[in-house]
Design a protein around this motif. Structure first.
Motif, short mmCIF file in Angstrom:
data_model
loop_
_atom_site.label_atom_id
_atom_site.label_comp_id
_atom_site.label_asym_id
_atom_site.label_seq_id
_atom_site.Cartn_x
_atom_site.Cartn_y
_atom_site.Cartn_z
N LYS A 154 0.82 -1.20 0.00
CA LYS A 154 0.00 0.00 0.00
C LYS A 154 0.86 1.26 0.00
O LYS A 154 0.44 2.30 -0.51
CB LYS A 154 -0.94 -0.01 1.21
CG LYS A 154 -2.01 -1.08 1.15
CD LYS A 154 -2.96 -0.97 2.33
CE LYS A 154 -4.06 -2.03 2.24
NZ LYS A 154 -5.00 -1.96 3.39
N THR A 155 2.03 1.18 0.59
CA THR A 155 2.95 2.31 0.57
C THR A 155 3.73 2.36 -0.73
O THR A 155 4.02 3.44 -1.26
CB THR A 155 3.94 2.20 1.75
OG1 THR A 155 3.21 2.10 2.97
CG2 THR A 155 4.85 3.42 1.82
N SER A 156 4.07 1.20 -1.26
CA SER A 156 4.92 1.12 -2.44
C SER A 156 4.26 1.67 -3.70
O SER A 156 4.89 2.38 -4.49
CB SER A 156 5.35 -0.33 -2.68
OG SER A 156 6.07 -0.46 -3.89
N LEU A 157 2.97 1.36 -3.90
CA LEU A 157 2.32 1.74 -5.15
C LEU A 157 2.29 3.25 -5.37
O LEU A 157 2.72 3.74 -6.43
CB LEU A 157 0.91 1.16 -5.20
CG LEU A 157 0.72 -0.04 -6.13
CD1 LEU A 157 -0.70 -0.56 -6.05
CD2 LEU A 157 1.06 0.35 -7.56
N PRO A 158 1.81 4.05 -4.41
CA PRO A 158 1.84 5.51 -4.62
C PRO A 158 3.26 6.03 -4.81
O PRO A 158 3.49 6.94 -5.62
CB PRO A 158 1.20 6.06 -3.34
CG PRO A 158 0.37 4.94 -2.81
CD PRO A 158 1.12 3.69 -3.16
N LEU A 159 4.22 5.47 -4.05
CA LEU A 159 5.60 5.92 -4.18
C LEU A 159 6.16 5.59 -5.56
O LEU A 159 6.89 6.40 -6.16
CB LEU A 159 6.46 5.28 -3.09
CG LEU A 159 7.94 5.71 -3.07
CD1 LEU A 159 8.06 7.21 -2.82
CD2 LEU A 159 8.70 4.92 -1.99
N ALA A 160 5.81 4.41 -6.10
CA ALA A 160 6.29 4.04 -7.44
C ALA A 160 5.76 4.99 -8.50
O ALA A 160 6.49 5.40 -9.41
CB ALA A 160 5.86 2.60 -7.75
N VAL A 161 4.48 5.36 -8.36
CA VAL A 161 3.92 6.29 -9.34
C VAL A 161 4.50 7.69 -9.14
O VAL A 161 4.72 8.42 -10.11
CB VAL A 161 2.37 6.32 -9.22
CG1 VAL A 161 1.77 7.31 -10.21
CG2 VAL A 161 1.80 4.93 -9.48
N GLY A 162 4.77 8.05 -7.89
CA GLY A 162 5.34 9.37 -7.63
C GLY A 162 6.77 9.52 -8.11
O GLY A 162 7.22 10.63 -8.42
N THR A 163 7.52 8.44 -8.16
CA THR A 163 8.93 8.50 -8.59
C THR A 163 9.07 8.09 -10.06
O THR A 163 9.31 8.93 -10.93
CB THR A 163 9.78 7.60 -7.69
OG1 THR A 163 9.19 6.29 -7.62
CG2 THR A 163 9.90 8.18 -6.31
N ALA A 164 8.88 6.78 -10.33
CA ALA A 164 8.99 6.32 -11.72
C ALA A 164 7.93 6.97 -12.59
O ALA A 164 8.17 7.29 -13.76
CB ALA A 164 8.85 4.80 -11.78
N GLY A 165 6.74 7.22 -12.03
CA GLY A 165 5.68 7.88 -12.79
C GLY A 165 6.04 9.30 -13.18
O GLY A 165 5.64 9.78 -14.24
N THR A 166 6.79 9.99 -12.32
CA THR A 166 7.22 11.35 -12.67
C THR A 166 8.18 11.32 -13.85
O THR A 166 8.11 12.15 -14.76
CB THR A 166 7.90 12.02 -11.46
OG1 THR A 166 7.02 11.97 -10.34
CG2 THR A 166 8.24 13.47 -11.77
N ALA A 167 9.10 10.34 -13.85
CA ALA A 167 9.99 10.19 -15.01
C ALA A 167 9.19 9.86 -16.26
O ALA A 167 9.48 10.38 -17.35
CB ALA A 167 11.02 9.09 -14.72
N VAL A 168 8.17 9.00 -16.11
CA VAL A 168 7.31 8.67 -17.25
C VAL A 168 6.60 9.92 -17.77
O VAL A 168 6.53 10.15 -18.98
CB VAL A 168 6.28 7.59 -16.84
CG1 VAL A 168 5.15 7.50 -17.85
CG2 VAL A 168 6.96 6.24 -16.69
N PHE A 169 6.08 10.72 -16.85
CA PHE A 169 5.35 11.92 -17.25
C PHE A 169 6.23 12.86 -18.07
O PHE A 169 5.82 13.32 -19.15
CB PHE A 169 4.82 12.64 -16.01
CG PHE A 169 4.13 13.94 -16.30
CD1 PHE A 169 2.81 13.97 -16.70
CD2 PHE A 169 4.83 15.15 -16.21
CE1 PHE A 169 2.18 15.17 -16.99
CE2 PHE A 169 4.20 16.35 -16.49
CZ PHE A 169 2.87 16.36 -16.89
N PHE A 170 7.42 13.13 -17.59
CA PHE A 170 8.27 14.08 -18.31
C PHE A 170 8.86 13.48 -19.59
O PHE A 170 9.09 14.20 -20.57
CB PHE A 170 9.37 14.61 -17.39
CG PHE A 170 8.88 15.67 -16.45
CD1 PHE A 170 8.69 16.96 -16.90
CD2 PHE A 170 8.56 15.36 -15.15
CE1 PHE A 170 8.20 17.93 -16.05
CE2 PHE A 170 8.08 16.33 -14.28
CZ PHE A 170 7.90 17.63 -14.73
#
Length: 712
Positions: free
Chosen positions: A261-277
């Motif tokens: 439950k902690t990992s999923l939001p953190l994964a999107v917040g980190t790797a997802g930020t790289a994906v976004f940019f």
């Protein structure tokens, strides 16, 4: 940005069924819209502002023709023999059958109408001229003519047809082998079918939604047939990559002992930020194709940008929803047992050993990388662009064999005739028209020049070059005929314009080639500016922009050597060597830029993340490389497989594009990102992450490494 995306990931995980249902509804709506509203795509590529196209329109309006398609059914006796009475009878029978095909307005037998010029000197080769009712033959007409041509062939008479009346043979290319290979790579990478299937499932849902929506848009906008090409290639590629990065980050955090439950939001917040940019970089670069002011390129760019946008949305929402649904099953059973026993340590011996070797001798690896890329890129200096014609099709295709027979019997130039429109200040005399034809006929590389019509102040001359439509000599001939000195040497001082399909193809290719430097410069500059914001550095963005140009040069250089020069061409089915498709560099730039920025973002953001969290520069490079190298290698291997399948099964048009992309990914992922990048960043040291203070105050902090996020 990281906090906002963390919230998106948390919402998607919490409302997983709503998110999954929403994407299923969107996909169904897009498919339904395509079925209800899609219209046939326009196969004609037009470029506004080209004088040769304007002149061709003038010729067709003034002298007629052009409203209906025409072509040739070529026949030939075996080599060393001549056409005999039996052959004449067979040709007469075939001509009658062709004339009776629905959609055919006329078929001319060269034996009964020798003035039509359908018999070659030597008596071995001839052709039936076929006129159609429409500007584009229907599929039924094409198939009927193909059937008649096939049945007319005998051991004593070869019969072939040009593509203008039977279409191009083409080749069906299935993506299934590439998708199967992608699944195998993901299984090896993750070790579980659940984790392996998620990037594929997400990518296919995103690709299906975007591509069907693009086809549905044809009801409102006239789309060219090439518009979805880039969207299909890039949508699948980045769709797998973006989802793969988030899945990989989530799995790594779980293996380190983090709660799901902690990992999923953190994964999107980190790797997802790289994906976004990474996605924003690619979207703006693709939309930048509009600056070239070429309608079909603008459509290609915007369609591909839309596909990348959908792939980004899918990866940031659907992927975490699927991960939440899967729970701990994204890990292997062995890993789950290890975690239950309190063991979280993992080793990355291969990646650790490689980066240690690079950091031990960074100068050696940097120089070696530059030498390899430089050697591979060298052939790009001889790159020629063109548009496909019958002579560039595979030797097994009827249109290619028809082109070869026509070249043997009538000369190579008969496959690429030109037209010269002379406009006089006053009505020209017959002597003026004759002087024009005579002057053009004396031009180097002209096999034949004859008057084709005169009306008012205009005279039309039909020109048959000595060289074929894909030859450099024909391009030079068009340039020579356009020189002002030709018009000045003629009585009556006419203005001359060169047109015809061959001249139009040459002009489109030149226009595309001349627009490439501007487009490349714009996307390199934009990538630099965006990465300054992402990495808060000057040297890292500069290295990223330059390294992409190195990968692009190597990809195009190898493609020139294989497909244009024919080096080792037999290994990948080059038949025949020919100028590269004029759209190829643009498509390769768009797709390779997207994938290159993906690899750069995921690999280097990991390095910056560890640097920001206190590691020394050299150690941060090593740690970030060890964590990112495996997933970057997996993403690269998947794309190499997808595009490699296009090399094996694709048509003559798709094969060189797929080859260039496969080679480009090999060079970019394994030579540039995994060798040159760690070597350069090791040499830069702390300076790699330096940004002047005045820029620090101006450049927004997007927190791509997730420094602001709570970490257990």
């Amino acid at each position: 940005m990281a906090r906002w995306l963390e919230a998106v990931g948390a919402f998607s995980a919490r409302r997983r069924w709503w998110v999954i249902a929403a994407w299923i509804v969107l996909l169904a709506a897009a498919v339904g819209s395509m079925a209800a509203f899609a219209k046939p795509l326009d196969s004609n590529i037009s470029v506004k502002g080209l004088q040769s196209i304007t002149t061709l329109d003038t010729v067709q309006k003034t002298f007629g023709g052009g409203d209906n398609a025409s072509g040739k059914v070529v026949f030939a006796a075996p080599k060393g023999q001549k056409l005999d009475a039996a052959d004449q009878q067979a040709v007469a029978t075939l001509t009658g059958k062709l004339a009776a095909v629905p959609g055919v307005s006329a078929a001319v037998d060269p034996f009964t109408q020798p003035k039509a010029g359908g018999l070659a000197p030597g008596g071995r080769i001839g052709y039936i001229s076929v006129e159609l009712h429409a500007a584009t033959p229907s599929s039924a007409t094409e198939q009927s003519i193909r059937t008649l041509v096939t049945h007319a062939r005998t051991s004593q008479l070869d019969v072939e047809a040009t593509s203008s009346i039977v279409g191009q043979t083409g080749a069906s290319s299935s993506q299934l082998p590439g998708i199967v290979l992608a699944l195998i790579v993901l299984l090896v990478t993750f070790g579980t079918i659940v984790a392996a299937g998620m990037p594929l499932l997400s990518a296919l849902i995103g690709l299906g939604t975007s591509v069907t929506a693009i086809y549905a848009a044809s009801s409102f906008v006239s789309l060219t047939a090439v518009a979805p090409t880039l969207a299909l290639l890039l949508g699948l590629a980045v769709g797998i990559d973006y989802s793969l990065f988030i899945v990989s980050r989530h799995r790594r955090q779980l293996l380190e002992g983090m709660d799901p439950k902690t990992s999923l939001p953190l994964a999107v917040g980190t790797a997802g930020t790289a994906v976004f940019f990474a996605a924003v970089t690619v979207i703006i670069a693709l939309a930048g194709l509009a600056v070239e002011n070429l309608g079909f390129l603008t459509q290609m760019g915007l369609a591909a940008a839309f596909a990348v946008f959908i792939a980004m949305l899918v990866s940031l929402t659907l992927t975490p929803a699927l991960l939440a649904l899967a729970g701990p099953r994204v890990l292997t059973r062995r890993a789950r047992r290890r975690l239950a026993a309190g063991e979280t340590k993992r080793t990355r011996q291969l990646a650790a050993g490689w980066v240690a070797g690079v950091q031990k001798r960074p100068v050696l690896f940097l120089v070696a990388s530059l030498v390899v890329v430089g050697v591979l890129a060298a052939p790009i200096l001889g790159m020629r662009l063109g548009l496909g014609n019958d002579g560039t099709q595979p030797s097994s295709a009827t249109e290619r064999q028809a082109s070869d027979l026509l070249a043997d019997g009538f000369g190579a130039g008969v496959n690429g005739p030109l037209e010269i429109l002379a406009t006089y200040p006053a009505t020209p005399t017959p002597a003026d028209a004759a002087a024009l034809a005579q002057r053009v006929g004396k031009t180097a590389d002209v096999a034949q020049a004859q008057l084709a019509g005169a009306k008012g102040h205009e005279v039309l001359v039909a020109v048959v070059p000595k060289s074929g439509p894909s030859d450099e000599a024909t391009t030079q001939l068009v340039g020579a005929l356009r020189k002002a000195s030709v018009a000045r040497s003629l009585p009556g001082s006419p203005s001359l314009e060169v047109t015809g399909q061959t001249a139009v193809d040459i002009d489109i290719s030149n226009r595309l080639a001349s627009a490439l430097p501007l487009y490349l410069g714009l996307i390199a500059a934009f990538a630099f500016l965006l990465m300054v914001m992402v990495f808060r550095s000057l040297l890292v963005p500069l290295k990223a922009a330059v390294s992409f140009l190195l990968s692009l040069g190597a990809a195009l250089g190898v493609t020139v050597a294989v497909f244009q020069w024919g080096w080792l061409g037999g290994l990948v089915g080059v038949d025949p060597p020919a100028p590269l498709l004029a759209f190829l560099p643009t498509i390769v730039i768009g797709v390779l830029f997207g994938l290159s920025m993906d690899y750069e973002m995921f690999l280097v953001t990991g390095m910056r993340e560890h640097f920001v969290h206190g590691e020394q520069p050299r150690a941060a490079v090593a740690t970030g490389f060890q964590q990112g190298a495996k997933v970057v290698a997996a993403a690269a291997l998947i794309m190499i497989g997808v595009f490699g399948n296009g090399v094996v099964e694709g048509s003559s048009t798709i094969r060189p594009i797929a080859f260039a992309l496969a080679i480009g990914i090999v060079i970019d992922a394994f030579v540039v990102r995994m060798t040159l990048v760690p070597a350069v960043l090791t040499l830069f040291g702390r300076a790699a992450w330096w940004l002047p203070r005045w820029l620090q105050r101006i450049v927004p902090n997007v927190d791509v490494e997730g420094a602001s996020l709570k970490r257990p």
